[in-house]
Design a protein around this motif. Structure first.
Motif, PDB file in Angstrom:
ATOM      1  N   LEU A 136     -39.022  51.436   4.649  1.00 22.48           N
ATOM      2  CA  LEU A 136     -40.116  50.473   4.716  1.00 22.48           C
ATOM      3  C   LEU A 136     -41.369  50.993   4.003  1.00 22.48           C
ATOM      4  CD1 LEU A 136     -39.745  49.198   8.393  1.00 22.48           C
ATOM      5  CD2 LEU A 136     -39.217  47.951   6.280  1.00 22.48           C
ATOM      6  N   PHE A 137     -41.626  52.284   4.094  1.00 26.98           N
ATOM      7  CA  PHE A 137     -42.804  52.877   3.459  1.00 26.98           C
ATOM      8  C   PHE A 137     -42.724  52.797   1.936  1.00 26.98           C
ATOM      9  CE2 PHE A 137     -45.168  56.498   1.698  1.00 26.98           C
ATOM     10  CZ  PHE A 137     -46.425  56.249   2.232  1.00 26.98           C
ATOM     11  N   PHE A 138     -41.542  53.071   1.385  1.00 23.18           N
ATOM     12  CA  PHE A 138     -41.368  53.096  -0.072  1.00 23.18           C
ATOM     13  C   PHE A 138     -40.899  51.760  -0.641  1.00 23.18           C
ATOM     14  CE2 PHE A 138     -41.084  57.640   0.904  1.00 23.18           C
ATOM     15  CZ  PHE A 138     -41.962  58.146  -0.034  1.00 23.18           C
ATOM     16  N   ARG A 139     -40.762  50.751   0.182  1.00 20.53           N
ATOM     17  CA  ARG A 139     -40.189  49.473  -0.238  1.00 20.53           C
ATOM     18  C   ARG A 139     -40.961  48.820  -1.382  1.00 20.53           C
ATOM     19  NH1 ARG A 139     -38.211  45.471   4.172  1.00 20.53           N
ATOM     20  NH2 ARG A 139     -36.226  46.444   3.759  1.00 20.53           N
ATOM     21  N   ASP A 148     -39.855  61.192  -6.920  1.00 19.20           N
ATOM     22  CA  ASP A 148     -39.489  60.190  -5.912  1.00 19.20           C
ATOM     23  C   ASP A 148     -38.611  60.806  -4.822  1.00 19.20           C
ATOM     24  OD1 ASP A 148     -40.916  58.146  -7.146  1.00 19.20           O
ATOM     25  OD2 ASP A 148     -39.180  57.499  -8.348  1.00 19.20           O
ATOM     26  N   ALA A 149     -37.659  61.623  -5.230  1.00 17.75           N
ATOM     27  CA  ALA A 149     -36.779  62.280  -4.251  1.00 17.75           C
ATOM     28  C   ALA A 149     -37.579  63.263  -3.392  1.00 17.75           C
ATOM     29  CB  ALA A 149     -35.637  63.002  -4.960  1.00 17.75           C
ATOM     30  N   ARG A 150     -38.481  64.011  -4.018  1.00 14.36           N
ATOM     31  CA  ARG A 150     -39.316  64.971  -3.279  1.00 14.36           C
ATOM     32  C   ARG A 150     -40.179  64.242  -2.247  1.00 14.36           C
ATOM     33  NH1 ARG A 150     -41.340  67.495  -7.333  1.00 14.36           N
ATOM     34  NH2 ARG A 150     -43.155  66.180  -7.558  1.00 14.36           N
ATOM     35  N   ASN A 151     -40.787  63.120  -2.662  1.00 13.87           N
ATOM     36  CA  ASN A 151     -41.620  62.340  -1.744  1.00 13.87           C
ATOM     37  C   ASN A 151     -40.797  61.718  -0.626  1.00 13.87           C
ATOM     38  OD1 ASN A 151     -43.914  62.970  -3.201  1.00 13.87           O
ATOM     39  ND2 ASN A 151     -43.810  61.108  -4.448  1.00 13.87           N
ATOM     40  N   ALA A 152     -39.604  61.244  -0.953  1.00 12.40           N
ATOM     41  CA  ALA A 152     -38.740  60.640   0.059  1.00 12.40           C
ATOM     42  C   ALA A 152     -38.307  61.677   1.097  1.00 12.40           C
ATOM     43  CB  ALA A 152     -37.522  59.994  -0.599  1.00 12.40           C
ATOM     44  N   VAL A 153     -37.928  62.877   0.648  1.00 12.81           N
ATOM     45  CA  VAL A 153     -37.529  63.943   1.581  1.00 12.81           C
ATOM     46  C   VAL A 153     -38.730  64.381   2.412  1.00 12.81           C
ATOM     47  CG1 VAL A 153     -36.750  66.352   1.718  1.00 12.81           C
ATOM     48  CG2 VAL A 153     -35.556  64.734   0.238  1.00 12.81           C
ATOM     49  N   ASP A 154     -39.898  64.466   1.772  1.00 11.59           N
ATOM     50  CA  ASP A 154     -41.106  64.839   2.507  1.00 11.59           C
ATOM     51  C   ASP A 154     -41.388  63.834   3.618  1.00 11.59           C
ATOM     52  OD1 ASP A 154     -43.698  66.327   2.866  1.00 11.59           O
ATOM     53  OD2 ASP A 154     -44.500  64.375   2.275  1.00 11.59           O
ATOM     54  N   TYR A 155     -41.391  62.569   3.277  1.00 12.20           N
ATOM     55  CA  TYR A 155     -41.700  61.527   4.263  1.00 12.20           C
ATOM     56  C   TYR A 155     -40.629  61.467   5.347  1.00 12.20           C
ATOM     57  CZ  TYR A 155     -43.927  57.271   5.927  1.00 12.20           C
ATOM     58  OH  TYR A 155     -44.596  56.348   6.690  1.00 12.20           O
ATOM     59  N   ARG A 156     -39.371  61.533   4.938  1.00 11.83           N
ATOM     60  CA  ARG A 156     -38.256  61.392   5.883  1.00 11.83           C
ATOM     61  C   ARG A 156     -38.111  62.600   6.799  1.00 11.83           C
ATOM     62  NH1 ARG A 156     -35.215  61.249   9.424  1.00 11.83           N
ATOM     63  NH2 ARG A 156     -32.993  60.795   9.408  1.00 11.83           N
ATOM     64  N   LEU A 201     -31.922  65.631  -0.552  1.00 10.34           N
ATOM     65  CA  LEU A 201     -31.191  66.453   0.418  1.00 10.34           C
ATOM     66  C   LEU A 201     -30.245  67.407  -0.301  1.00 10.34           C
ATOM     67  CD1 LEU A 201     -30.412  66.998   3.412  1.00 10.34           C
ATOM     68  CD2 LEU A 201     -28.767  65.153   3.176  1.00 10.34           C
ATOM     69  N   GLU A 202     -29.532  66.890  -1.294  1.00 14.06           N
ATOM     70  CA  GLU A 202     -28.610  67.726  -2.073  1.00 14.06           C
ATOM     71  C   GLU A 202     -29.373  68.784  -2.868  1.00 14.06           C
ATOM     72  OE1 GLU A 202     -25.097  67.286  -5.420  1.00 14.06           O
ATOM     73  OE2 GLU A 202     -25.664  65.535  -4.237  1.00 14.06           O
ATOM     74  N   SER A 203     -30.529  68.415  -3.416  1.00 10.50           N
ATOM     75  CA  SER A 203     -31.344  69.371  -4.155  1.00 10.50           C
ATOM     76  C   SER A 203     -31.825  70.499  -3.240  1.00 10.50           C
ATOM     77  CB  SER A 203     -32.542  68.662  -4.787  1.00 10.50           C
ATOM     78  OG  SER A 203     -33.389  69.593  -5.416  1.00 10.50           O
ATOM     79  N   VAL A 204     -32.250  70.168  -2.029  1.00  9.36           N
ATOM     80  CA  VAL A 204     -32.677  71.182  -1.063  1.00  9.36           C
ATOM     81  C   VAL A 204     -31.513  72.116  -0.748  1.00  9.36           C
ATOM     82  CG1 VAL A 204     -33.422  71.557   1.340  1.00  9.36           C
ATOM     83  CG2 VAL A 204     -34.552  69.816  -0.060  1.00  9.36           C
ATOM     84  N   GLN A 208     -37.876  72.129  -0.503  1.00  7.68           N
ATOM     85  CA  GLN A 208     -38.352  70.756  -0.681  1.00  7.68           C
ATOM     86  C   GLN A 208     -39.377  70.685  -1.804  1.00  7.68           C
ATOM     87  OE1 GLN A 208     -41.675  69.483   0.365  1.00  7.68           O
ATOM     88  NE2 GLN A 208     -41.136  67.431  -0.319  1.00  7.68           N
ATOM     89  N   ARG A 209     -40.252  71.672  -1.892  1.00  8.98           N
ATOM     90  CA  ARG A 209     -41.267  71.687  -2.962  1.00  8.98           C
ATOM     91  C   ARG A 209     -40.642  71.855  -4.338  1.00  8.98           C
ATOM     92  NH1 ARG A 209     -44.117  74.979   0.781  1.00  8.98           N
ATOM     93  NH2 ARG A 209     -43.437  76.826  -0.390  1.00  8.98           N
ATOM     94  N   LEU A 210     -39.433  72.400  -4.415  1.00  4.38           N
ATOM     95  CA  LEU A 210     -38.770  72.640  -5.702  1.00  4.38           C
ATOM     96  C   LEU A 210     -37.925  71.463  -6.200  1.00  4.38           C
ATOM     97  CD1 LEU A 210     -37.748  76.370  -5.198  1.00  4.38           C
ATOM     98  CD2 LEU A 210     -39.528  75.467  -6.710  1.00  4.38           C
TER      99      LEU A 210
END
Length: 163
Positions: free
Chosen positions: A124-127, A104-112, A143-146, A97-99
């Motif tokens: 709702l958080f990123f809206r 935006d994708a990293r933050n979305a995966v972190d939050y999700r 997700l695909e990057s992970v 995830q850190r890589l």
């Protein structure tokens, strides 16, 4: 280590099955952390409950006579094994995830997944900053990057070898 991707390919691309496995593991991430913390805090209690309680009486229902002490030892060893697997999985998921390059994708995966919010809560958080469809796309891209990173570091080969 044998690489499972095509010849001449510098970076691995995860298959649909590997992406599904990654999604499953990310969905279980917070549960794994909770169980690991519980095991760390209450390992002695779990051992005593195994010895005193009925959990270890019969691990296998076909046993006519069961040695409770031996079964309790087997039970705690199984719990330790699960703890070690969860520890491995969570560290590899955090690393991948850190890589993620797209912030935006990293933050979305972190939050999700890492923080454990639902897809709806993440949207709702990123809206404010992004549209709903963009947020969904960023989650999927992350997700695909992970999954691609896990494939590149040989995670799936090790995971398959153990199961």
């Amino acid at each position: 280590m044998a690489m499972a991707w095509g010849q001449g390919e510098l970076f691995a691309k995860a298959s649909k099955q590997e992406i599904q496995r990654t999604k499953f593991l990310l969905d279980k991430y917070t549960d794994m952390l909770s169980l690991m913390r519980d095991f760390e805090q209450f390992e002695q209690d779990l051992q005593q409950v195994g010895i005193d309680g009925e959990t270890a009486r019969r691990i296998d229902q076909t046993d006519l006579h069961a040695d409770k002490t031996v079964n309790a030892t087997i039970l705690i060893e199984k719990q330790r094994w699960v703890y070690k697997k969860y520890d491995f999985y969570t560290h590899q998921l955090e690393r991948a995830q850190r890589l993620i390059k797209d912030e935006d994708a990293r933050n979305a995966v972190d939050y999700r997944y890492i923080q454990g919010y639902s897809r709806k809560e993440t949207i709702l958080f990123f809206r404010r900053a992004l549209s709903d469809s963009t947020i969904k796309r960023k989650i999927d891209e992350g997700l695909e990057s992970v999954a691609n990173t896990l494939k590149l570091i040989g995670f799936f080969e090790q995971d398959d070898a153990e199961f």
